[in-house]
Design a protein around this motif. Structure first.
Motif, short mmCIF file in Angstrom:
data_model
loop_
_atom_site.label_atom_id
_atom_site.label_comp_id
_atom_site.label_asym_id
_atom_site.label_seq_id
_atom_site.Cartn_x
_atom_site.Cartn_y
_atom_site.Cartn_z
N ALA A 459 -10.92 -24.27 -37.02
CA ALA A 459 -11.68 -23.52 -37.92
C ALA A 459 -12.72 -24.70 -38.70
CB ALA A 459 -10.80 -22.71 -39.21
N ALA A 460 -12.00 -25.84 -38.88
CA ALA A 460 -12.69 -26.69 -39.88
C ALA A 460 -13.92 -27.35 -39.08
CB ALA A 460 -11.56 -27.83 -40.46
N ALA A 461 -13.95 -27.14 -37.64
CA ALA A 461 -14.92 -28.08 -36.79
C ALA A 461 -16.26 -27.10 -36.66
CB ALA A 461 -14.54 -28.31 -35.52
N TRP A 462 -16.35 -25.75 -36.92
CA TRP A 462 -17.32 -25.17 -36.72
C TRP A 462 -18.60 -25.40 -37.60
CZ3 TRP A 462 -18.67 -22.06 -32.73
CH2 TRP A 462 -17.53 -21.58 -32.02
N THR A 510 -6.43 -24.17 -37.14
CA THR A 510 -6.31 -23.03 -36.42
C THR A 510 -7.31 -22.59 -35.53
OG1 THR A 510 -4.90 -21.81 -38.29
CG2 THR A 510 -6.05 -20.52 -36.71
N PRO A 511 -7.11 -22.39 -34.20
CA PRO A 511 -8.30 -22.02 -33.32
C PRO A 511 -8.90 -20.80 -33.63
CG PRO A 511 -6.11 -21.86 -32.18
CD PRO A 511 -6.02 -22.53 -33.45
N VAL A 512 -10.35 -20.91 -33.84
CA VAL A 512 -10.87 -19.61 -34.39
C VAL A 512 -12.33 -19.39 -33.27
CG1 VAL A 512 -12.62 -18.66 -36.10
CG2 VAL A 512 -10.40 -19.79 -36.79
N THR A 513 -12.53 -18.10 -33.01
CA THR A 513 -13.63 -17.79 -32.32
C THR A 513 -14.57 -17.07 -33.01
OG1 THR A 513 -12.18 -17.51 -30.33
CG2 THR A 513 -14.13 -16.56 -30.13
N LEU A 514 -16.08 -17.35 -32.68
CA LEU A 514 -17.09 -16.89 -33.28
C LEU A 514 -17.63 -15.85 -32.34
CD1 LEU A 514 -19.04 -19.27 -35.40
CD2 LEU A 514 -17.37 -17.79 -36.21
N SER A 742 -17.99 -34.09 -31.55
CA SER A 742 -16.53 -34.15 -31.98
C SER A 742 -15.87 -33.81 -30.81
CB SER A 742 -16.49 -32.96 -33.09
OG SER A 742 -14.94 -32.70 -33.10
N GLY A 743 -14.46 -34.15 -30.76
CA GLY A 743 -13.59 -33.77 -29.72
C GLY A 743 -13.33 -32.31 -29.67
N ALA A 744 -13.92 -31.49 -30.62
CA ALA A 744 -13.60 -30.15 -30.70
C ALA A 744 -14.81 -29.32 -30.11
CB ALA A 744 -13.16 -29.38 -31.95
N ASP A 745 -15.79 -29.91 -29.81
CA ASP A 745 -17.08 -29.73 -29.42
C ASP A 745 -16.78 -29.12 -27.73
OD1 ASP A 745 -19.98 -29.53 -28.20
OD2 ASP A 745 -20.14 -29.73 -30.02
N PRO A 746 -17.56 -27.87 -27.44
CA PRO A 746 -17.41 -27.60 -26.29
C PRO A 746 -18.00 -28.38 -24.97
CG PRO A 746 -18.45 -25.83 -27.40
CD PRO A 746 -18.40 -27.02 -28.34
N LEU A 747 -18.95 -29.55 -25.55
CA LEU A 747 -19.39 -30.59 -24.69
C LEU A 747 -18.45 -31.84 -24.29
CD1 LEU A 747 -23.13 -30.42 -25.38
CD2 LEU A 747 -21.80 -29.45 -23.38
N ASN A 748 -17.22 -31.68 -25.07
CA ASN A 748 -16.36 -32.78 -25.05
C ASN A 748 -15.79 -32.55 -23.61
OD1 ASN A 748 -14.18 -34.69 -24.70
ND2 ASN A 748 -12.94 -33.27 -26.17
N LEU A 749 -16.43 -33.07 -22.32
CA LEU A 749 -16.02 -32.80 -21.08
C LEU A 749 -15.78 -34.15 -20.31
CD1 LEU A 749 -18.81 -30.29 -20.05
CD2 LEU A 749 -16.44 -29.74 -20.70
N VAL A 750 -15.38 -35.27 -21.23
CA VAL A 750 -14.64 -36.30 -20.72
C VAL A 750 -13.29 -36.12 -20.14
CG1 VAL A 750 -13.81 -38.75 -21.21
CG2 VAL A 750 -15.68 -37.72 -22.59
N GLY A 751 -13.25 -36.56 -18.75
CA GLY A 751 -12.12 -36.13 -17.98
C GLY A 751 -12.20 -34.81 -17.30
N VAL A 752 -13.32 -34.13 -17.75
CA VAL A 752 -13.59 -32.73 -16.75
C VAL A 752 -14.76 -32.94 -15.87
CG1 VAL A 752 -14.08 -30.12 -17.12
CG2 VAL A 752 -12.36 -31.42 -18.67
#
Length: 814
Positions: A459-462, A510-514, A742-752
């Protein structure tokens, strides 16, 4: 790939006329170029497989045949076609000239074929005679009823000679218009004839030896690229010109260049300053000389002076040189010009007649006559090869074949999978993270939320990481306005633990979805049913109030529950962490993220705005995130908090939900594959269900399947508009820009997508990208470098890694 060409005629007049037209053209080409061609004909197309011996103007093909003389040409052509012997066996069998039974048994087919050859050898010996014993010219056809009937059946049943004559008449009169195009690869209409089955062949070459099997074609073609089908690549033309132009570094090499390219003009020598001294050295040694031709000057090797002497009266200019024996012959003017232009074409690439004739002070008519003779020999070809060229151009055949090959190789590279680093660069632009791709404004926030719909982040990352990284000068009011207007809603859709209940976590993590409110029911339907939530007494009282009274304001909840304001805040935080309630605006979640003492510490100048942003009393109504549905226990044994998850709105069917998820993933990443989906939430449908939907969308033509990113296993699917941007990204040189996420960003694709261990998807962790490569990490305050950088770059990279885009008004959330 073999270097040849295909002449394809799109003729929608049926196989009978096309077969006759193809056979007659094949015979005409054989007589003109003394080369037997492979040919095939279908209902809509004719193909003639050309070789390096064929060079002609495409516009002239329609005049190769004439309606008054096509019948004898076609008769001579069908005698060599497989259809003649087949029809001969039919006619001989029907006329009882061949026995059908022998010894009371039916004659086997192979024996009947032998009998047929024996019969035609006696009736029409020239048909099966040795070619060495045949006289020149047309084959003499005997006046035999079986032969006449066979030829008639071929002309009128297997083919339509009357229709062909009418077609040629219409071509000559202009009733039928012919459009000629020279293309680098087959058009979609030509692919049918190139892959035709053996029944369409007009010759007896086997399938595996047909030249059409070596034609290069794209794996798929979109309408935009199909319009450029006939265009040669300008870069390929320039590359060939650079390769064939001489690069002389000594007098001997320059002398060899003069021999090979015919001559060098004054402009050619002036473009290479070092050549001037080398040319003077050759002139001093009587190995080359400078000739003045009208207003032009050219440099010619001594051995080639007899050719120029045939063109111009230059004997008084030429030095007395004892040329080698092979250069002492007298040249006719036409032959000399042909040889000079032949060698000149080998070092120029596509060139107009005017440009070719200008250094020699010749008229274009003289040059055209020599070029036409080179075309008849198969050496030169004419057309409009350079993109945008207004005039007709000529090009040496081998050079044109090389240009075609380079062009097709470039097209092949465009459909080859891109490297993971290029895919990351594409994603930075696709998701508006790149500096030049960022957006701004309230409507831009709605677009970003639509693209990230269904992605769960702390929630804090959005508002501290994800949205500010994509929206310039992000203002929290924009998200609040979208929420209050009912366009956007936030909620939690989380997986269950082993006991079947969700675990209450701090609100910040808390994982939150918009998501758009209209799609909330689809996403909520993906949440698994849960058992009783382990609520505190305050949390249960607040949940009972909201269940009984429906959506309620903060003051109403506090009054009905009898709890203090701070107790209601704690209870709402607990219910939010469990995914049971949400608020009309994002301000309610924002207020829970900031402790009450920090909210009260806001300065006076910003008190009004901070109260609106962080005041829980101004956040709007609180409501159940999902409808409360009774579980399986008896009514007396359950409380208001005993509920199971259900969709907040009409639930869609399973196929509809999966398709919505697939479209959301495609909108978020442009390209979807298994490893990328694994980065998403674990409550999404399994990959096997998504794969079935992706294949269905591919079959509809809405998306494309293929290999788009190299180094990743499994099937891959992409939006058509993403493929074009992916190609553009690969062609564009890296700009060296730093991108910190941020590590919470959808583009944190390191290792993916990129190699290495995965970076935990926490708000405080950070990753630094440069040109699509992960350069450094920031984990628990420690920086880990993955790429060695110079000290000054490392200091700048360290500052960018720690830099965040948090708006000043939201610093209290950091």
């Amino acid at each position: 790939e073999a270097g040849g060409m295909q002449l394809v005629i799109h003729s929608p007049f049926g196989s009978r006329i096309n077969r006759a037209w193809g056979l007659a053209l094949r015979k005409r080409f054989c007589r003109n170029f003394n080369f037997e061609l492979q040919a095939a004909a279908t209902e809509d197309n004719i193909v003639l497989s050309l070789t390096q011996a064929h060079s002609f103007d495409l516009e002239e093909v329609q005049r190769y045949l004439n309606s008054a003389s096509v019948r004898p040409v076609l008769v001579q052509a069908l005698l060599d076609a497989p259809m003649f012997l087949t029809r001969w066996r039919w006619v001989a069998s029907a006329s009882l000239a061949l026995p059908r039974f022998r010894g009371g048994k039916k004659v086997p087919p192979q024996f009947a074929r032998m009998d047929s050859e024996d019969l035609i050898a006696s009736v029409f010996p020239d048909q099966v005679a040795c070619a060495e014993n045949l006289p020149g010219g047309d084959i003499e056809i005997p006046d035999h009823p079986l032969v006449r009937q066979t030829i008639k059946d071929c002309l009128t049943e297997a083919m339509d000679i009357d229709g062909l004559e009418q077609l040629l008449t219409n071509l000559a009169s202009g009733v039928i218009e012919v459009i000629a195009r020279d293309t680098t690869e087959p058009s979609p209409l030509a692919l049918e004839i190139l892959s035709a089955r053996p029944y369409a062949f007009l010759d007896d070459a086997p399938l595996e030896e047909r030249r059409t099997q070596a034609v290069l074609a794209r794996r798929w073609m979109d309408p935009e690229s199909a319009s450029d089908l006939g265009a040669l690549d300008a870069a390929a033309i320039q590359k060939v010109r650079d390769e064939v132009w001489p690069d002389a570094r000594s007098a001997d090499e320059l002398h060899a260049a003069l021999l090979g390219c015919g001559f060098l003009s004054e402009a050619d020598v002036s473009a290479q300053p070092a050549w001037r001294a080398l040319m003077e050295e050759l002139a001093a040694a009587s190995r080359a000389t400078r000739l003045t031709l009208g207003t032009c000057s050219v440099f010619v090797a001594a051995e080639r002076l007899p050719e120029f002497d045939a063109l111009f009266p230059i004997s008084q200019q030429a030095p007395k040189i004892d040329a080698p024996h092979e250069y002492r012959k007298a040249w006719a003017r036409e032959a000399a010009l042909v040889e000079i232009l032949r060698d000149r074409l080998q070092v120029l690439g596509p060139v107009t007649t005017k440009t070719l004739a200008a250094p020699l002070a010749l008229g274009t008519s003289d040059a055209d006559l020599a070029l036409i003779q080179l075309e008849a020999e198969g050496t030169a070809m004419r057309g409009q090869f350079t993109p945008g060229a207004p005039e007709l151009e000529w090009c040496e055949r081998r050079l044109l074949a090389r240009i075609h090959r380079y062009t097709v190789n470039r097209l092949r590279q465009e459909i080859e999978p891109v490297e993971p680093r290029d895919f990351m660069r594409f994603l930075f632009e696709w998701q508006r993270v790149a500096p030049d791709a960022r957006v701004e404004g309230a409507d831009a926030v709605a677009g970003i939320v639509s693209q990230l719909e269904g992605f769960e982040a702390p929630a804090a990352a959005w508002e501290t990481e994800i949205l500010p990284a994509r929206v310039n000068e992000y203002d929290p009011v924009w998200l609040d306005e979208l929420s209050r207007a009912g366009r956007v809603v936030w909620t939690r859709i989380a997986a269950l633990n082993s006991s079947g209940t969700r675990v209450a976590s701090p609100v910040r993590t808390t994982p939150v979805t918009l998501t758009a409110r209209r799609n909330l029911g689809v996403w909520a339907s993906l949440a698994q049913h849960r058992g009783d939530a382990a609520l505190s007494s305050g949390g249960r009282r607040v949940l009972d109030v909201i269940t009984a009274h429906g959506a309620s304001f903060f003051d109403d909840i506090a009054g009905a529950s009898g709890l203090l304001g701070t107790q209601v805040e704690d209870a709402l935080g607990e219910l939010v962490a469990l995914g049971l309630v949400n608020c009309d605006s994002f301000a309610g979640l924002r207020a829970l993220l900031v402790p009450s003492q920090q909210r009260r510490a806001a300065d006076g100048r910003k008190r009004v705005r901070r109260t609106a942003l962080f005041g829980i009393e101004d956040a709007g109504r609180w409501a159940l995130a999902r409808r409360a549905i009774a579980d399986s226990r008896a009514p007396a044994d359950r409380g208001a908090g005993a509920a199971v998850a259900a969709a907040a709105g009409p639930a869609g069917t399973g196929a509809d939900v999966v398709e919505h998820v697939v479209r959301s993933l495609l909108k978020r990443y442009g390209v979807v594959f298994w490893r990328l989906v694994a980065r998403e939430a674990d409550w999404l449908p399994p990959w096997r269900e998504l794969l079935r939907c992706l294949r269905r969308l591919e079959a509809r033509g809405e998306i494309r399947g293929g290999r788009f990113v190299a180094g990743l296993s499994g099937e891959q699917f992409a939006l058509p508009e993403a493929i074009g941007l992916l190609r553009d990204t690969r062609r564009r040189a890296p700009d060296g820009a730093w991108i910190s996420l941020s590590g919470a960003d959808p583009l944190n694709l390191v290792g993916v997508v990129t190699p290495g261990a995965r970076l935990p998807a926490l708000t405080g962790n950070r990753v630094l990208y440069r040109d699509g490569i992960a350069v450094a990490w920031l984990v628990a305050g420690d920086v880990r470098w993955w790429v060695e950088l110079p000290p000054e770059q490392q200091w700048a990279a360290h500052n960018v890694l720690r830099r965040r885009h948090v708006p000043a008004v939201l610093k209290v959330l950091s």
